[in-house]
Enzyme design. Structure first.
Site, PDB file in Angstrom:
ATOM      1  N   GLY A  44     -33.892  -8.750  -4.941  1.00 19.76           N
ATOM      2  CA  GLY A  44     -32.780  -7.851  -4.656  1.00 19.76           C
ATOM      3  C   GLY A  44     -32.653  -6.688  -5.613  1.00 19.76           C
ATOM      4  N   ASP A 174       3.234   7.181   2.899  1.00 24.66           N
ATOM      5  CA  ASP A 174       3.877   6.697   1.672  1.00 24.66           C
ATOM      6  C   ASP A 174       4.138   7.906   0.775  1.00 24.66           C
ATOM      7  OD1 ASP A 174       1.411   7.302   0.350  1.00 24.66           O
ATOM      8  OD2 ASP A 174       0.671   5.301   0.857  1.00 24.66           O
ATOM      9  N   LYS A 197       7.880   2.827   2.355  1.00 23.35           N
ATOM     10  CA  LYS A 197       7.067   1.630   2.545  1.00 23.35           C
ATOM     11  C   LYS A 197       7.134   0.739   1.319  1.00 23.35           C
ATOM     12  CE  LYS A 197       2.761   1.899   1.681  1.00 23.35           C
ATOM     13  NZ  LYS A 197       1.336   2.332   1.679  1.00 23.35           N
ATOM     14  N   ASP A 223      -3.441  10.636   5.702  1.00 29.91           N
ATOM     15  CA  ASP A 223      -3.676   9.828   4.506  1.00 29.91           C
ATOM     16  C   ASP A 223      -5.091  10.109   4.021  1.00 29.91           C
ATOM     17  OD1 ASP A 223      -3.089   8.089   2.467  1.00 29.91           O
ATOM     18  OD2 ASP A 223      -2.647   6.377   3.749  1.00 29.91           O
ATOM     19  N   ASP A 227      -8.141   1.695   5.226  1.00 24.27           N
ATOM     20  CA  ASP A 227      -8.905   0.514   4.831  1.00 24.27           C
ATOM     21  C   ASP A 227      -8.676  -0.578   5.872  1.00 24.27           C
ATOM     22  OD1 ASP A 227     -10.339  -1.442   3.563  1.00 24.27           O
ATOM     23  OD2 ASP A 227      -9.131  -1.501   1.760  1.00 24.27           O
ATOM     24  N   THR A 231      -1.083  -0.043   6.932  1.00 25.34           N
ATOM     25  CA  THR A 231      -0.121   1.045   6.756  1.00 25.34           C
ATOM     26  C   THR A 231      -0.049   1.917   8.000  1.00 25.34           C
ATOM     27  OG1 THR A 231      -0.409   1.108   4.357  1.00 25.34           O
ATOM     28  CG2 THR A 231       0.408   3.106   5.406  1.00 25.34           C
TER      29      THR A 231
END
Length: 316
Positions: A44, A174, A197, A223, A227, A231
């Site tokens: 790896g 937010d 929020k 935003d 993810d 939200t």
């Protein structure tokens, strides 16, 4: 005026994190990507080799630091290889700067990951960083090298202006995104609102209140990233409950992890617009999701940087 991208000019290299965006940047600049070999040993471990002469060249290494961590190692190894090959200047072009949410010690015994990433990029040998929409603006101060912090807002503004939306309210999901929303509202001739929020724990959002008048109006949630989409989805449901008409969303970095696709698909969005700073695989695409490119934006920034022109003029 001679072409600054003629022979002997800068060189574009790319890791494997987001080859399509790197190719888009190269197409815009009409300049080929340099040849590199990136492979893994059986255990790896990553091997990197630059297959062209870079001595005395102005080098731009394009690599987002999304998961997995191999992408970060690739970036560091490419920078190190370029430094040891005597490149004149090494620019790390990081469309999405990962670990940016770990920007402070807000609880005991936690790492400040954003500062660690900055230290490693600097130590590897980068002379400058170009990135798009940091999660927090103060991350620029974590670097001991110059930082060009680009904004995707011109790309989004152009896209939504073409829709000719009227009676629009730009909503910040937010308080932290309020500055971005205010900028969109000004450019789109819209009013502004904020979602109040509360976040009980990471990746869990609970919408409490909507500040601003949204009844009967089109809304645009803006935003820097999506993810797990908790939200965005909760905000869309809250706006719809208050009588909003069509609800749009835009976000620079489409991480779309975990239940994000399911949440966004079920939320009352008319359209969700993201950029290609993070590659969006086909299995994460769904009706209503639009991916627009920041290739031209990054290409222009690279050209201005190489020519020692003002990058901030991109946003005037």
């Amino acid at each position: 005026m001679p072409d600054p991208f003629a022979s002997g000019g800068p060189m574009l290299l790319a890791g494997t994190a987001n080859r399509p965006l790197a190719q888009e940047i190269a197409r815009y600049l009409d300049y080929p990507l340099g040849e590199v070999t990136i492979k893994k040993f059986s255990d790896g471990e990553i091997f990197v080799r630059i297959d062209e002469n870079v001595r005395g060249r102005d080098l731009f290494i394009i690599q987002s630091t999304t998961a997995p961590g191999d992408n970060i190692i690739e970036l560091l190894l490419l920078i190190d290889a370029a430094r040891r090959a005597s490149a004149a200047r090494i620019h790390a072009v990081v469309p999405y700067f990962g670990y940016a949410r770990q920007d402070r010690k807000d609880q005991p015994r936690v790492a400040i990951g954003a500062k660690l990433m900055a230290n490693m990029i600097h130590s590897a040998g980068a002379d400058r960083l170009l990135s798009v929409d940091f999660h927090q603006h103060q991350i620029q101060g974590f670097f001991d090298i110059p930082v060009d912090h680009l904004y995707a807002s011109p790309v989004f503004t152009r896209y939504f202006r073409e829709k000719r939306l009227t009676n629009l309210v730009v909503i910040s999901p937010d308080v932290g995104s309020a500055k971005m929303a205010r900028g969109f509202a000004k450019r789109l001739d819209a009013t502004m609102g904020i979602i109040d929020k509360r976040r009980p724990q990471a990746n869990v959002a609970e919408v409490m209140n909507v500040i601003g008048e949204v009844e009967g109006k089109d809304c645009l949630l803006s935003d820097d990233m999506i993810d797990t989409a908790g939200t965005m989805a909760e905000a869309a449901h809250a706006l719809k409950a208050l009588g909003a008409q069509d609800i749009y969303a835009c976000a620079t970095h489409a991480l779309l992890s975990g239940p994000a696709v399911e949440r966004l698909s079920k939320a009352p969005f008319k359209e969700i617009v993201v950029t290609d700073t993070v590659p969006v695989p086909q299995e994460k695409r769904f009706p209503g999701l639009t991916v627009i490119s920041v290739g031209e934006l990054l290409g222009r920034a690279i050209r201005y940087t190489h020519s020692n022109e003002s990058v901030s003029s991109l946003f005037e």
